[in-house]
Enzyme design. Structure first.
Site, short mmCIF file in Angstrom:
data_model
loop_
_atom_site.label_atom_id
_atom_site.label_comp_id
_atom_site.label_asym_id
_atom_site.label_seq_id
_atom_site.Cartn_x
_atom_site.Cartn_y
_atom_site.Cartn_z
N ASP A 73 0.97 -1.25 -0.14
CA ASP A 73 -0.17 -0.17 0.08
C ASP A 73 0.96 1.18 -0.04
OD1 ASP A 73 -2.21 1.65 -0.09
OD2 ASP A 73 -2.21 1.75 2.16
N SER A 74 0.24 2.28 -0.48
CA SER A 74 0.98 3.74 -0.47
C SER A 74 1.32 3.97 0.95
CB SER A 74 0.45 4.66 -1.13
OG SER A 74 -0.95 4.86 -0.43
N TYR B 59 -0.30 8.82 -2.39
CA TYR B 59 -0.20 8.68 -3.96
C TYR B 59 -1.48 9.27 -4.68
CZ TYR B 59 3.29 4.79 -3.84
OH TYR B 59 4.49 3.99 -3.22
N GLY B 60 -2.33 9.51 -4.25
CA GLY B 60 -3.81 9.85 -4.70
C GLY B 60 -3.72 10.89 -5.62
N CYS C 139 -3.49 -1.07 -2.27
CA CYS C 139 -3.97 0.39 -2.78
C CYS C 139 -4.56 0.45 -4.01
CB CYS C 139 -2.40 0.89 -3.02
SG CYS C 139 -2.37 2.79 -3.39
N ASN C 140 -5.64 1.22 -3.95
CA ASN C 140 -6.69 1.43 -5.16
C ASN C 140 -6.12 2.17 -5.95
OD1 ASN C 140 -9.53 0.35 -4.48
ND2 ASN C 140 -8.43 0.88 -2.52
N THR C 141 -5.13 3.37 -5.73
CA THR C 141 -4.56 4.04 -6.76
C THR C 141 -3.65 3.38 -7.58
OG1 THR C 141 -4.83 6.06 -4.99
CG2 THR C 141 -3.66 6.49 -7.05
N GLU D 17 -6.01 9.83 8.28
CA GLU D 17 -4.73 9.73 9.06
C GLU D 17 -4.42 10.54 9.91
OE1 GLU D 17 -1.66 9.58 5.82
OE2 GLU D 17 -2.47 7.67 5.52
N CYS E 220 -10.96 3.19 -2.04
CA CYS E 220 -9.79 3.66 -1.49
C CYS E 220 -9.51 2.96 -0.20
CB CYS E 220 -9.67 5.07 -1.39
SG CYS E 220 -8.35 5.94 -0.33
N THR E 221 -8.19 2.78 -0.11
CA THR E 221 -8.04 1.84 1.32
C THR E 221 -8.56 2.60 2.65
OG1 THR E 221 -5.79 3.29 1.32
CG2 THR E 221 -5.79 0.86 0.62
N HIS E 222 -8.44 3.98 2.80
CA HIS E 222 -8.86 4.58 3.84
C HIS E 222 -10.33 4.81 4.11
CE1 HIS E 222 -4.69 5.77 3.55
NE2 HIS E 222 -4.75 6.46 4.47
N1 DGL Z 1 -3.85 3.60 -0.56
C1 DGL Z 1 -4.36 4.82 -1.41
C2 DGL Z 1 -5.73 4.08 -2.14
O1 DGL Z 1 -6.16 3.11 -1.92
C3 DGL Z 1 -4.87 6.12 -0.68
C4 DGL Z 1 -3.81 6.86 0.00
C5 DGL Z 1 -3.31 7.67 -1.17
O2 DGL Z 1 -3.55 8.60 -1.71
O3 DGL Z 1 -1.99 7.32 -1.29
O4 DGL Z 1 -6.44 4.79 -3.16
#
Ligand code: DGL
Length: 263
Positions: free
Chosen positions: A7-8, A39-40, A70-72, A153, A183-185
């Site tokens: 994950d990011s 990363y988003g 990580c979805n991104t 966060e 998105c993970t969060h």
């Molecule tokens: N992990 C990213 C996602 O799932 C979210 C956090 C980021 O922007 O890095 O999209």
């Protein structure tokens, strides 16, 4: 060989721990790129490069299979990794994402599908592409929600409701019957999302990714037979502070031990 979960940052622990709990025998390495999160909001080129470097690092740690939690990264980097990087550098290893299983479930359950995701994921067009690959007639409405990651966060849950509501209103105005938390969060905001979108089917990747991975492992004995079953877990971060450890504990309810690594 091990299973890598990337994950990011720390949000991927939500889906990562669900995978580990569901398939506990395997050896796992979790890598969070806390030095470069988020990363988003970054360019596709940066997201690809960061993800590739992280994947290479996990391969060097002895991972045979990597899940991009990580979805991104799944939206912006996975296809290119699979098509360009793996065939030339790691032809026998595999990288999977969380986006495709979630898109497939959304396509099978909904007709008017809303996707809440980062800017990068929305811009990539990966969600509508993967939903339409399964069911071309589905209506897909996307909404970027860049303020939610920093709120999660920074323990800002009490400020989430009005902001989340603002992001959900355009999707609800389209009459969505299904909402993907892309998105993970956002999975940590599931209850709030469900309250703000009553009657909408909320799809949260951590609920379906473990089953989808178990199914993949059943269908790919050539991979599964090479995975070691020593029950080990390592949690690695590219930057490590007390705040990160506290955040991980708040998000997961577990006291995990982290090590710092250089990619
Ligand atoms: N992990 C990213 C996602 O799932 C979210 C956090 C980021 O922007 O890095 O999209």
């Amino acid at each position: 060989m091990k299973i890598g979960i990337f994950d990011s940052g720390l949000g991927g622990l939500g889906v990562g721990l669900r995978i580990i709990d569901a398939l506990p025998d395997y050896d796992y390495v979790y890598l969070g790129d806390t030095q470069r999160v988020p990363y988003g909001n970054r360019s596709q080129e940066s997201i690809y490069r960061f993800t590739r470097e992280s994947v290479d690092f996990l391969f060097e740690q002895g991972c045979l299979l990597i899940i991009l939690a990580c979805n991104t990264a799944s939206a912006e980097a996975l296809r290119r990794l699979q098509q360009e990087h793996l065939p030339t550098h790691y032809p026998e290893r595999r990288v999977l994402g969380v986006l495709i299983p979630a898109a497939e479930v959304a396509a099978s359950q909904g007709k008017r599908i809303g996707v809440l995701a980062t800017l990068g994921s929305v811009d990539s067009g990966a969600w509508p592409r993967e939903i339409h690959r399964v069911a071309p007639d589905r209506k897909v409405y996307q909404q970027a929600a860049p303020l939610l990651v920093p709120l999660v966060e920074n323990d800002g849950f009490r400020w989430v409701a009005p902001i989340l509501d603002e992001y959900l209103q355009p999707l609800l105005a389209h009459g969505i019957d299904t909402l993907v938390l892309g998105c993970t969060h956002y999975i940590f905001l599931k209850e709030q999302a469900q309250q703000l979108a009553p009657g909408v089917n909320v799809i949260s990747p951590e609920e379906l990714v473990p089953d989808s991975l178990a199914d993949y492992l059943r269908r790919h004995p050539e991979i599964t037979s090479r995975l070691s079953r020593g029950h080990t877990r390592e949690f690695l971060l590219t930057d490590l502070t007390e705040e990160y450890v506290g955040l991980a504990q708040r998000l997961t309810g577990r006291a995990l031990t982290f090590s710092r690594v250089e990619l």
